[in-house]
Design an enzyme around this catalytic site. Structure first.
Site, PDB file in Angstrom:
ATOM      1  CB  CYS A  83     -72.403  83.847  87.001  1.00  0.00           C
ATOM      2  SG  CYS A  83     -71.406  83.314  85.593  1.00  0.00           S
ATOM      3  CB  CYS A 164     -65.267  79.311  86.080  1.00  0.00           C
ATOM      4  SG  CYS A 164     -66.688  78.583  85.273  1.00  0.00           S
ATOM      5  CD  GLN A 288     -66.526  70.109  69.586  1.00  0.00           C
ATOM      6  OE1 GLN A 288     -67.079  70.766  70.460  1.00  0.00           O
ATOM      7  NE2 GLN A 288     -67.148  69.794  68.466  1.00  0.00           N
ATOM      8  CD  GLU A 338     -66.059  75.894  57.399  1.00  0.00           C
ATOM      9  OE1 GLU A 338     -66.591  77.012  57.305  1.00  0.00           O
ATOM     10  OE2 GLU A 338     -66.533  74.961  58.060  1.00  0.00           O
ATOM     11  CG  ASP A 386     -70.791  69.829  63.691  1.00  0.00           C
ATOM     12  OD1 ASP A 386     -71.739  70.452  64.226  1.00  0.00           O
ATOM     13  OD2 ASP A 386     -69.730  69.586  64.292  1.00  0.00           O
ATOM     14  CB  CYS A 413     -74.799  73.100  68.922  1.00  0.00           C
ATOM     15  SG  CYS A 413     -74.882  74.463  67.753  1.00  0.00           S
TER      16      CYS A 413
END
Length: 456
Positions: A83, A164, A288, A338, A386, A413
């Site tokens: 996986c 999972c 999130q 945005e 972000d 991230c």
């Protein structure tokens, strides 16, 4: 003089592993030449067969661990080797946190030439069963058997699984129920190559604090045979179920969801919360995926913003407004910018539902809208960023530097793009004060960061 490459494809070599790459693979040297070995860990000596050779590195397949790391553990997932969802189950959780801190530190030092030290990673209380949203692809194998699960590494081959280990249990219950329904009624799975077949993906969403669950079945066409039985079985086998939704995606594409959604039963969205804020989460809404760790991340961002109630905050990539609204409770005024229109509509609705009258959301390009705010007399004390994985566009960083806030809180991230952007800010009058990694995705190679950057 041309450097001699010491390996060729098919060679079996011994490699001393010294670190982990950005995708969780072991990184080591053979006669001074860099070799990447998936499944190898730092401080290990391994035997690997060379599968790919480039000018500056080679890739090897792990054959044998000759000297094992003290942090090596037995992976808990039965399909872990095949996986592509997790990369670090063979590394103890303490080892994962150390490796992720090192990954961030290496990026700061080597890419950004930043003096700041990465703090110890904020880990999860429970590194398993954290994902509140899962998308399981469906397919048929060469023998015509139904496969629902996760994609194999770097492919679209579906690895069959009944659940999972990093997903909430309700999502796994949705998977097994849909599988039972498809097998019972001989419902076909979608074939990416031919564009034929009915069920493309099975998706689950869980409200961690509300306990509400949504099941989403993504299909290639509108008609869904035996859907009444599907709803009945989901109601029977999925605790907390409040919504069953069908999403229709007729396009021959790798994009998971289509633009049309219809409710088969129950509500069109589920509720969940982050801190004191509540959110309605529809099938296609962004939220999130690790609720518990997201709160740690947002609380740290709030701490770094150091708001007293008199500040003006601008959130440059505000998305659906979650961090903006987190800040709004403690600031005088928050502006969110945005470029994605549906996200701004979501943000406005979230502000209204959470009674945040001091949050204003602007649709547009941050590089254009930031100077406009400045021209209109808005002088932000704190700018929050972000950005997507690629980081900030340079013109956005230039606009932030021109606005000259006292503090910048940077959420990222990607350690690599973070380090690059911090370098730019340091060259334009700012200093990186604190870098706090947060483990949003245990068992994977990904790590989130929140940084405090102050005007020098």
């Amino acid at each position: 003089m041309k450097t001699q490459i010491p390996v060729k494809q098919g060679d079996r070599v011994e490699v001393n592993i010294t670190g982990l790459g950005s995708s969780g693979e072991g990184v080591g040297k053979y006669e001074g030449f860099t070799v990447f070995v998936k499944g190898a860990l730092p401080e290990e000596k391994v035997q690997a067969t060379i599968t790919l050779v480039k000018k500056s590195y080679a890739v090897g397949r792990l054959e044998q661990v000759i000297t094992s790391s003290t942090q090596r553990v037995q992976p808990q997932c039965p399909v872990y080797e095949e996986c592509g969802g997790c990369q670090l189950q063979h590394l103890s959780y303490a080892g994962q946190l150390d490796a992720k801190r090192q990954q961030v530190q290496d990026a700061l030092t080597r890419i950004g030439h930043i003096e700041a030290q990465a703090l110890p990673v904020l880990g999860a209380a429970d590194p398993w069963h954290y994902r509140n949203k899962m998308q399981f692809p469906a397919a048929q194998n060469a023998e015509g058997q139904l496969q629902i699960g996760c994609y194999a590494t770097a492919t679209h081959n579906v690895i069959n699984t009944d659940g999972c280990l990093i997903s909430k249990e309700a999502n796994n219950a949705i998977l097994t129920t849909v599988r039972k329904w498809m097998e019972h009624y001989n419902i076909s799975a979608y074939d990416e190559k031919t564009g034929k077949g009915m069920v493309r993906h099975v998706m689950g969403r869980v409200g961690v604090h509300s306990g509400e669950v949504m099941a989403v079945i993504i299909t290639s066409g509108y008609d869904l045979p035996h859907r009444a039985t599907l709803v009945k079985w989901l109601q029977q086998y999925v605790p907390g179920l409040v919504s069953v939704v069908q999403n229709i995606n007729k396009k021959q594409t790798n994009v998971v969801m289509g633009s049309k959604t219809r409710v088969l039963w129950g509500a069109e969205s589920i509720k969940d919360s982050l801190g004191s804020l509540s959110f309605n989460i529809a099938a296609q809404a962004f939220f999130q995926v690790n609720s518990e760790q997201a709160e740690k991340l947002y609380n740290k961002a709030l701490e770094y913003a150091a708001l007293s109630g008199d500040e003006t905050v601008v959130d440059v990539y505000c998305g659906t407004g979650t961090i903006s609204l987190y800040m709004a409770r403690h600031a005088k005024k928050v502006y969110g910018i945005e470029i994605v229109a549906p996200a701004i509509e979501n943000a406005k609705r979230n502000a209204e539902e959470n009674k945040c009258a001091n949050a204003e959301f602007i649709l547009g390009d941050a590089a254009v809208e930031l100077p406009k705010l400045l021209d209109s007399g808005v002088s932000p004390d704190v700018v929050l960023v972000d950005p997507p994985r690629a980081g900030c566009e340079e013109r956005v960083l230039a606009a932030i530097a021109k606005v000259a806030p006292r503090r910048i809180v940077y959420v990222s991230c990607s350690p690599a793009s973070l380090a690059r952007d911090l370098r730019y800010l340091e060259e334009h009058g700012y200093k990186t004060m604190l870098v706090q990694p947060v483990d949003m995705f245990p068992m994977t190679s990904h790590v989130e960061n929140v940084c405090l950057v102050e005007r020098a």
